[in-house]
Structure formats: C-alpha cells, structure tokens
Design a protein around this motif. Sequence first.
Motif, short mmCIF file in Angstrom:
data_model
loop_
_atom_site.label_atom_id
_atom_site.label_comp_id
_atom_site.label_asym_id
_atom_site.label_seq_id
_atom_site.Cartn_x
_atom_site.Cartn_y
_atom_site.Cartn_z
N ASN A 157 -6.91 -0.73 -0.92
CA ASN A 157 -6.50 -1.46 0.28
C ASN A 157 -5.83 -2.78 -0.10
O ASN A 157 -6.09 -3.84 0.44
CB ASN A 157 -7.68 -1.74 1.22
CG ASN A 157 -7.23 -2.26 2.58
OD1 ASN A 157 -6.10 -1.98 3.00
ND2 ASN A 157 -8.08 -3.03 3.24
N GLY A 158 -4.93 -2.67 -1.05
CA GLY A 158 -4.20 -3.84 -1.53
C GLY A 158 -4.07 -3.80 -3.03
O GLY A 158 -4.67 -2.95 -3.70
N LEU A 159 -3.30 -4.71 -3.57
CA LEU A 159 -3.06 -4.70 -5.01
C LEU A 159 -2.69 -6.10 -5.48
O LEU A 159 -1.77 -6.72 -4.96
CB LEU A 159 -1.92 -3.71 -5.33
CG LEU A 159 -1.63 -3.40 -6.78
CD1 LEU A 159 -2.86 -2.85 -7.48
CD2 LEU A 159 -0.47 -2.40 -6.88
N ASP A 160 -3.45 -6.59 -6.46
CA ASP A 160 -3.17 -7.89 -7.06
C ASP A 160 -2.35 -7.77 -8.33
O ASP A 160 -1.52 -8.64 -8.61
CB ASP A 160 -4.47 -8.64 -7.36
CG ASP A 160 -5.25 -8.99 -6.11
OD1 ASP A 160 -4.62 -9.48 -5.16
OD2 ASP A 160 -6.47 -8.76 -6.07
N ALA A 161 -2.61 -6.73 -9.11
CA ALA A 161 -1.92 -6.62 -10.39
C ALA A 161 -1.88 -5.18 -10.89
O ALA A 161 -2.79 -4.39 -10.62
CB ALA A 161 -2.60 -7.50 -11.44
#
Length: 398
Positions: free
Chosen positions: A317-321
């Motif tokens: 549910n999202g992506l930082d890296a």
Amino acid sequence: MNILVINAGSSSIKFQLLELPAERVVCSGMVERIGAVDAILTYETSESQHSETTSIPNHHDGLQRILRLLLDPDKGVVKDISDIDAVGHRVVHGGKEYSDTTLITQQVKEKIAELSALAPLHNPHNLEGIIVAEKLFPDAAQIAVFDTAFHQSIPVKAAKYALPAELFEKHDVQVYGFHGTSHKYVSEKAIQHLGTKSGKVISIHLGNGCSMTAIENGKSIDTSLGFAPSNGLIMGSRSGDVDHAIIFHLVNKLGYHLSDVERMISKESGMLGLTGYSDLRDIQRAAENGDQNCQLALEMNAYRIKKYIGSYAAILNGLDAIIFTAGIGENSSLLRQMVCTNLDFLGVELDRNKNDQRSNDLREIQSAESKVKILVVPTNEELEIAKQAHQLMMKRTI
C-alpha cells in the motif's frame, strides 16, 4: 572474536575471515571451478593479494588450501587454527524448524540433508562445507545461518498455497523464501539510509539466482521464491514462474521423464535456455550486437521484475524505496534502466546519468522528481553471517 565465514556452492567456496564486533575483514577470497584441473584460488588481505590456477578436485581440498593460506608464515593472518573462534556457514534451506542462527549439531546436519530434496543445487554443498570445516577446525563453533530465516515473518495468507490443508499442516508445504541473508542486510542498510523504521521497501536480489522481497517495518511480508528456490523471477539457468500444467504436458504427452523435467527447469532454463548464455554480461554484449534472442530475454527479464514490483507495491500500500543488489543488480545499469522505465505512475523515475555511474557504496539513482527512492545497495552476505554468528556466540558466553 575471529569468525571464518564459508559460503559453499556447487563448484565454489567464498570465504571471509572477520574480526567482530569491529566488523574488520582480515582476509577474503574464493575457490572457483572446484573439480577442474584449472580451478582458481584467490586470497586477499590488506597487505597482499594471491591468485593461482591449479587442480582442486573437491571441497575438502579447497578448504585445506584456504587453511594453508590462513596459516602461511608470509601470507597468513592467524598463527594457529585455535585463533578461529567460529565458522559461520550459509545454508540455503532451513525449513520451518530453523528461524534463527543455529549452533550446528548432528541433528541440524541431518535436517539440512533432509531438506536437500527442496534445495538440491545448494543444501548438499552447504552440508559438505560444514562436514569438512568440522574436521579442519575442530575447536571452532560451527554455526548455520539460514537463507529462509528472514522470511519466517511472512503471514500465513501469503505463505500458504491453495492446496489441500493437510499439505500445509502435516507436510510443511508452504512458501519459505530464499536469499534472506542478503535481503535482510540490504534492507537494513536502506532503512537506515532512509531514516525511518517503517519503510515500505522492495528488495531485488539479482544474480545467477534471483528473488524479490516486499519488506515493511524491517520484516519480510512476501517473497518471489517459494517452497524451493526455483520460481519467481527469470534466473541464470532456472525458469522462474511457469504454468505447472507444462510439467504434466512434458511428462504425459511429450514423454519426458520427471527427472529430466526437473533438471530442465533448474539447470537448462532461464536466461541459459532463452539465449544459450547464463552470464548476463555475455547476453548484454550479444544483444548490443543484434542478437534478437538475447534482446528478447532481457525484455522478458525486466518485464517479470516489473510485474512483481507492481504486486508488491499493492500489498505494501505504498512504496518508499526499491533496492537493487547482488552481482547483476549492482552492476547492470542496463537492466536497472529497463526495469525502472515506465514506472512513473508509481512515482519511480530513474536518473540515467546517476544510474550509469559505478560505485562500491550505497547510492541513490532516482531523479529529483521521483517520489520513490531507487537505491543500489552492495550486499554483504558474509558480513551478515558473521554478525549473526557473533551474536549467537555472545549469547552462549552470558
């Protein structure tokens, strides 16, 4: 504390002697092409380098040669075998039994042998390295660090296959995941770099064996390799994901023996099956020279990785890296570029100039506009194994 790390493969032995807790590499090296008359032994310290081509018939001989170099009056770094406190071994498959770094006993060796059926390219050689090391380093603690351990945190909804329940409950048929030592090391480095403990990270380990792991709050929540290290991404000689009906078709309709199909999927498929080459450097050179099979294989490889990025971004549910690591992930700017192209809807935008630069350090290669960090993080499985072995040794002395 001196810890010798051994990573025994089918025809190679990687090794490092490290001083812990300082994490100082005392020496390192590799034995390649074991079983051949032109085997290669390399050995390096802070003061010297040594390389020789010679006949090394088996792992026992390879480890004996390593030991002789460690003790050599001129090139050596230890005065006596007893100076080595522990030997840390990479073991690929630990099943459900081993979720932590483990002191090796006869029972542990028997389990590693039993699990060889699930990791036939790895566990037998890991076990051979253990047996030989026990003879050569009789006073040192022998410690196993399992590739599967990091993935014990995967929830049941991701670990369980949609098969009859008794296969999971009675026979331990489930997702185990692999390359966990590498995924753990690089994800911790990345999360530290990001300055957050709640990072949503996708780790992409690309070497001869390949896998991807979705990591949240420092824990593995899904991974591309499953019950055995054969599915998921396209690898050097392993097929990765295939429709299992193909196996039945090959056996029942085309007359293949099941053992031939197993060998095909594990040793004759992947990039080797598609191109005739297993080394990505050879494939890239051939593709640049117009080889259409190699061009298509690179496109297929990148396409498969993108599919997993999309699915893992969804479950996170999202992506930082996104992390690229291991031999191909760290060195192939072409494959990184192919993977990251047309992912702008996820906020992934590559800076091609940064991507083309080479470095041995963790680096960012995303553009200024990218909402997601794209990191190249050199893996160091040997250091991670040494750290875990040291932690176990310290617990034993308390």
